[in-house]
Design an enzyme around this catalytic site. Structure first.
Site, short mmCIF file in Angstrom:
data_model
loop_
_atom_site.label_atom_id
_atom_site.label_comp_id
_atom_site.label_asym_id
_atom_site.label_seq_id
_atom_site.Cartn_x
_atom_site.Cartn_y
_atom_site.Cartn_z
N TYR B 130 58.35 50.86 31.59
CA TYR B 130 59.79 50.74 31.69
C TYR B 130 60.18 49.26 31.58
CZ TYR B 130 64.58 51.44 32.93
OH TYR B 130 65.95 51.47 32.87
N GLN B 191 66.70 58.80 34.10
CA GLN B 191 66.47 59.78 33.04
C GLN B 191 65.29 59.37 32.15
OE1 GLN B 191 69.26 58.06 33.60
NE2 GLN B 191 70.09 57.13 31.74
N ASN B 214 65.82 48.96 38.39
CA ASN B 214 66.79 48.92 39.49
C ASN B 214 66.50 50.03 40.51
OD1 ASN B 214 67.73 51.32 38.41
ND2 ASN B 214 69.50 50.40 37.43
N SER B 237 61.15 38.98 45.26
CA SER B 237 60.04 38.07 44.98
C SER B 237 60.01 36.90 45.96
CB SER B 237 60.28 37.57 43.55
OG SER B 237 59.16 36.98 43.00
N GLN B 259 61.98 30.14 42.01
CA GLN B 259 61.91 31.44 42.66
C GLN B 259 63.30 31.92 43.05
OE1 GLN B 259 58.93 32.85 42.80
NE2 GLN B 259 60.01 34.70 43.39
N HIS B 262 65.84 33.79 40.68
CA HIS B 262 65.60 35.18 40.26
C HIS B 262 66.64 36.12 40.84
CE1 HIS B 262 62.03 35.68 37.86
NE2 HIS B 262 61.36 34.85 38.61
N GLU B 327 53.60 36.50 47.78
CA GLU B 327 53.36 36.93 46.40
C GLU B 327 52.76 35.76 45.60
OE1 GLU B 327 56.98 37.74 44.37
OE2 GLU B 327 56.00 38.73 42.66
N HIS B 328 53.44 34.60 45.65
CA HIS B 328 52.97 33.40 44.94
C HIS B 328 52.68 32.31 45.96
CE1 HIS B 328 56.06 35.27 42.18
NE2 HIS B 328 55.03 35.22 41.36
N ASP B 361 54.23 32.52 35.20
CA ASP B 361 55.13 33.61 34.80
C ASP B 361 55.01 33.92 33.31
OD1 ASP B 361 56.17 34.14 37.25
OD2 ASP B 361 57.92 32.85 37.01
N GLU B 415 29.79 71.90 60.13
CA GLU B 415 31.23 71.88 59.83
C GLU B 415 31.79 73.29 59.63
OE1 GLU B 415 32.08 69.08 56.66
OE2 GLU B 415 31.54 67.36 57.92
N HIS B 420 29.17 76.39 51.50
CA HIS B 420 28.61 75.10 51.11
C HIS B 420 27.10 75.09 51.36
CE1 HIS B 420 32.75 73.70 51.14
NE2 HIS B 420 32.39 72.48 50.79
#
Lengths: 437, 437
Positions: B130, B191, B214, B237, B259, B262, B327-328, B361, B415, B420
């Site tokens: 996506y 969709q 989103n 982020s 950063q 963003h 994250e970074h 990046d 068990e 088995h």
């Protein structure tokens, strides 16, 4: 009894697709109940945990008795027979040997521009393993979850196992001991998952939660995902056996029923190019089921979801198997390796007539926590990888930044991210001034 | 402006914990809307996809125009400047080189009992990526998702990218071409995720879906998870910079704002043992923000979530970083490798003053899709591993089964899983008869 399907029948594709898309599990919607339990646990900590344990497990605890003491563990373990202890030790040893090979290597390399790049793997700091109580309290599952965590290097390993009415399975405690579990708490359900994720005064929070459980446990794992990591949400289990005409039909029937006895939602499938073998196995299953201790469960599973398919040849069998993407795939054929190469999607493959799936559930070494419900198309069984994570590493020399930095500035400008570009350009400016000086 | 925190202040721990637990994202609850869209898509296929695209993207499509034609792609790509094309090609080449090293080895070994065990890796057959439309339609993200899939060996690679009002970013199409994407559809939102998971007459279903989006896209990915695999659900982020006193404060300010620009929910953190450096960077940020094109976003992020911490020493800085699990992580210090060894939880580490996060990046090579919101404690960035899965393999000889089978029988009986045990015991009986004969 399931009707045998023939791939050369005109309606085969339609019936196969119907079988593929049949929903085998009615997952009760317990999301709201579980949300309330989690919220209460976060608000009241140990007190909530103790209340829910009294209500659901008929067991009165205090903060001091939430955790099994070493003496209690030793007292329970003392009840175990030497034969069982030896069997569990063999299983632990073989599982450890197999999983020890899964630890991946770190990587570092320096490219032509002078950039040193790579990654390193580190263990999750603390992991929590959920172990169901009652009938499904399986010591083998403790080993399959705890040993990969230990091999990965997890520092703190916690088990939560409910003990309804105070009853505990000694073999579960022995499995914890063999896997060097650090803390064992006698709590279960959504409240145990919430305690592992958010912590209480007694139970420090963990970073990752694995292990099977009922609908409440599964819903709780879904809800705490993000706050902590979780393993897969397991669905009903399945086995697919591909057999040629030269097999022992009774063995195949037992293998099919070993899957079916787990759960009425389990699915057992036989695919064979030999119609006589198909009939022999069907007859053997019909004889076997009434003799089983779990005849009702196995019979229901076989009646509702059992499937026998007769194909034109083994290649067609392999192609159908890939569309099913079974959790367990048994290849009982003359050349199982060749057939394995013709399949692609399966959680685990058992090659040849002397590798029944049940041996893999306990002692062969590979993990028995495997992707169900066709998810082997995109996911893997539990492994050391579930308890480690990768950090990427990059170090650029001034020369490397001079070589590749301008492209970063161009792309940052294209994406409208000015400060990204500035942060690279400012360094390039200094380098240009230096080289000009 | 954020207030600077000092670790030797009496209220530091309290304030640090408050910062750690601050929720940076208001995730709108769109679950029900998304459920309805998915159900409609499953019922009506292409017709639903076309209706939603008309409504949400103001674009009238037919089944024939859902997919970009080769001619359309080439016409858009022709608009791209040589400089941008070269920059994107460099990025693609470096990302491919890095990820090619991630392909793991298969394993097979035979143990002392005669069991041949191992595993093999195979690619997911089909993956869908996506790509958001509009402002956040980043060609770099296309490369970061599509190239690992291609390196993994995914056979069919599909992109969905909405084109509101018919507007497409030519660089996104070029990135698809550089990564050899097979099909590109001009659809987006829940969709598009539903179409990828369940298929329509025009779009065949895939097995795994990755890529940012989103709240609707994120909710749709959560809902189709299980039917298909998904990557992580990305949160806002963050960057954490550890700097000693000997750094260029303006560079650090730019890195922090790269950063912050963003997203107003992004978080930028500086940790330094040097109070003078802390003040210099704060002053530099204050000068920089008003000059930025995205001053409003970066300013809001810095005001609401920006954090400066002055520590006693670098060791304390590393310990705090591990509690944040950023994250970074940028290590702008004299010996960044030594400091990296003192940290454990981070998505990506950038070592030294000439490795600004922004270069990662785009062009350094490692993936920029990384675990956010402290999830680096238990998860990793996107990689080739996200597009492959492991099948475990076991083949026992009769001798191996004779050696380890009895333990399996014992554990199956413990068990309560009789079938088995039977499936193993029946084979052992035959082996005993043979060896007795």
């Amino acid at each position: 009894m399931p009707v045998t399907l023939y791939t050369d029948a005109p309606d085969f594709e339609q019936r196969f697709v119907a079988m593929l898309s049949a929903k085998r599990e009615d997952s009760a919607d317990v999301g709201e109940t579980v949300s309330a339990i989690i919220a209460d646990l976060r608000a009241r900590g140990d007190a909530a945990l103790i209340d829910y344990t009294a209500r659901f497990d008929r067991l009165e605890l205090t903060p001091d008795t939430l955790r099994f003491s070493d003496a209690e563990i030793e007292a329970e373990i003392a009840k175990i027979s030497a034969q069982e202890r030896t069997a569990l030790e063999l299983a632990a040893e073989r599982i450890r040997a197999y999983h020890s090979r899964q630890v991946p290597q770190d990587e570092s390399f320096t490219d032509a521009d002078g950039a040193t790049l790579g990654w390193r793997w580190t263990a999750v700091s603390a992991a929590g393993l959920y172990v169901p109580g009652g009938q499904a309290s399986y010591p083998s599952s403790v080993l399959m979850n705890a040993i990969p965590a230990r091999v990965a290097g997890v520092e703190r390993l916690v088990v939560c196992v409910p003990t309804p009415g105070g009853v505990v399975n000694p073999l579960v405690l022995l499995a914890c001991k063999l896997a060097n579990v650090d803390e064992i708490y006698r709590v279960g359900g959504a409240q145990a998952i919430a305690a592992l994720a958010y912590g209480t005064s007694t139970i420090a929070p963990v970073d990752k939660i694995t292990g099977p459980g009922n609908a409440y446990v599964a819903a709780a794992k879904r809800q705490v995902f993000g706050k902590v990591g979780i393993d897969m949400i397991a669905g009903p289990s399945e086995v697919l056996i591909i057999a040629d005409g030269d097999q022992n039909a009774d063995w195949l029937a037992m293998d099919l029923m070993a899957q079916a006895e787990h759960d009425a939602d389990a699915q057992s499938i036989l695919i064979t190019p030999d119609p006589t073998m198909a009939d022999s196995v069907a007859a053997s299953v019909a004889r076997l089921v009434p003799t089983l201790e779990r005849a009702e469960i196995a019979g229901a599973s076989w009646r509702d979801y059992g499937t026998i398919i007769v194909t034109r040849d083994l290649d067609e069998a392999a192609a159908l198997s890939d569309r099913i993407a079974p959790e367990h795939l048994e290849l009982c054929v003359a050349d199982p390796e060749a057939l394995a190469r013709k399949t692609r999607h399966a959680g685990a493959i058992f090659l040849g007539a002397y590798t029944p799936e049940a041996v893999g559930d306990y002692v062969s070494g590979p993990n028995h926590v495997l992707p169900t419900a066709r998810s082997a198309r995109f996911s893997s069984g539990l492994s050391v990888m579930d308890f480690i994570k990768r950090t990427t590493l990059a170090r650029l020399t001034p020369g490397a930044l001079a070589a590749i930095g301008p492209a970063a500035v161009t792309l940052a400008q294209s994406e409208g991210l000015q400060a990204h570009g500035l942060s690279v350009a400012a360094r390039l400016t200094q380098l240009n001034e230096r080289s000009g000086a």
